[in-house]
Scaffold this motif. Structure first.
Motif, short mmCIF file in Angstrom:
data_model
loop_
_atom_site.label_atom_id
_atom_site.label_comp_id
_atom_site.label_asym_id
_atom_site.label_seq_id
_atom_site.Cartn_x
_atom_site.Cartn_y
_atom_site.Cartn_z
N VAL A 82 13.77 26.24 -43.65
CA VAL A 82 14.00 27.04 -44.86
C VAL A 82 14.25 28.48 -44.46
N GLU A 83 15.36 29.03 -44.94
CA GLU A 83 15.71 30.43 -44.70
C GLU A 83 16.05 31.06 -46.03
N PRO A 84 15.87 32.37 -46.16
CA PRO A 84 16.30 33.04 -47.39
C PRO A 84 17.82 32.91 -47.57
N ILE A 85 18.25 32.73 -48.80
CA ILE A 85 19.68 32.58 -49.10
C ILE A 85 20.49 33.75 -48.53
N LYS A 86 19.95 34.95 -48.62
CA LYS A 86 20.68 36.13 -48.15
C LYS A 86 21.03 36.02 -46.66
N LYS A 87 20.18 35.36 -45.89
CA LYS A 87 20.46 35.18 -44.47
C LYS A 87 21.73 34.34 -44.28
N TYR A 88 21.92 33.32 -45.11
CA TYR A 88 23.12 32.50 -45.02
C TYR A 88 24.36 33.28 -45.43
N PHE A 89 24.25 34.06 -46.51
CA PHE A 89 25.40 34.89 -46.90
C PHE A 89 25.78 35.82 -45.76
N ASN A 90 24.81 36.49 -45.18
CA ASN A 90 25.08 37.43 -44.08
C ASN A 90 25.75 36.72 -42.91
N PHE A 91 25.23 35.57 -42.55
CA PHE A 91 25.73 34.83 -41.39
C PHE A 91 27.18 34.38 -41.60
N PHE A 92 27.44 33.67 -42.71
CA PHE A 92 28.78 33.13 -42.95
C PHE A 92 29.79 34.23 -43.26
N ASN A 93 29.41 35.20 -44.07
CA ASN A 93 30.34 36.28 -44.41
C ASN A 93 30.73 37.09 -43.18
N LYS A 94 29.79 37.27 -42.27
CA LYS A 94 30.09 38.01 -41.04
C LYS A 94 31.18 37.30 -40.23
N ILE A 95 31.14 35.99 -40.21
CA ILE A 95 32.16 35.21 -39.48
C ILE A 95 33.53 35.39 -40.14
N ILE A 96 33.57 35.34 -41.47
CA ILE A 96 34.83 35.52 -42.19
C ILE A 96 35.37 36.92 -41.96
N ILE A 97 34.51 37.92 -42.05
CA ILE A 97 34.91 39.31 -41.82
C ILE A 97 35.49 39.47 -40.41
N LYS A 98 34.84 38.87 -39.42
CA LYS A 98 35.33 38.98 -38.05
C LYS A 98 36.70 38.32 -37.89
N ALA A 99 36.89 37.15 -38.49
CA ALA A 99 38.18 36.47 -38.40
C ALA A 99 39.28 37.30 -39.03
N LEU A 100 39.01 37.87 -40.21
CA LEU A 100 40.02 38.70 -40.87
C LEU A 100 40.28 39.99 -40.09
N HIS A 101 39.23 40.57 -39.55
CA HIS A 101 39.37 41.78 -38.74
C HIS A 101 40.27 41.49 -37.53
N ASN A 102 40.09 40.32 -36.92
CA ASN A 102 40.91 39.93 -35.76
C ASN A 102 42.38 39.76 -36.14
#
Length: 139
Positions: free
Chosen positions: A16-36
């Motif tokens: 069990v993890e806080p929902i915000k941790k999942y948002f941070n994790f997945f959104n960071k990947i999307i941001i990195k892909a778009l930044h690239n």
């Protein structure tokens, strides 16, 4: 809309993890892909939005049960705020960065921001970035 890209990920849940941790994790990947791909001024804002400066470019949701985590995001490639205004009501709660703006003034698209990226190119970049993460070991 055919002018948006839906990103969905279903993973087994190990703890069990806080929902915000999942948002941070997945959104960071999307941001990195778009930044690239050359997209600049990307941020995670509110609880789960991805923005270009102070305009929303993607919204996301997370659902989890005892066994799985489901992350879902919609990235606006070229949809107009007019369409959103027509079908989506103004939310009863909003992130402070929205500043009571309607959809037309709050939401942007990659195209509107000057990024003419094809869907296939974006999908490939996202797939590459998500595959670099060891998703089954992160959660």
């Amino acid at each position: 809309s055919p002018r948006t890209l839906v990103i969905s990920i279903l993973l087994p849940r190990k703890k069990v993890e806080p929902i915000k941790k999942y948002f941070n994790f997945f959104n960071k990947i999307i941001i990195k892909a778009l930044h690239n791909l050359g997209v600049k001024n990307l941020y995670q804002k509110g609880i789960s939005d991805i923005s270009i400066r102070d305009h929303k470019i993607a919204g996301s949701a997370v659902y989890q049960n005892k066994e799985r985590i489901f992350y879902h995001a919609v990235l606006n490639i070229n949809e107009s705020g007019d369409i959103l205004e027509k079908y989506i009501k103004h939310p009863s709660r909003e992130p402070d960065y929205r500043k009571n703006r309607n959809h037309q003034n709050f939401v942007t698209s990659l195209q509107k921001e000057g990024y003419s990226l094809r869907f296939g190119v974006i999908k490939k970049a996202l797939t590459k970035e998500f595959s670099r993460e060891q998703l089954f070991q992160q959660n």
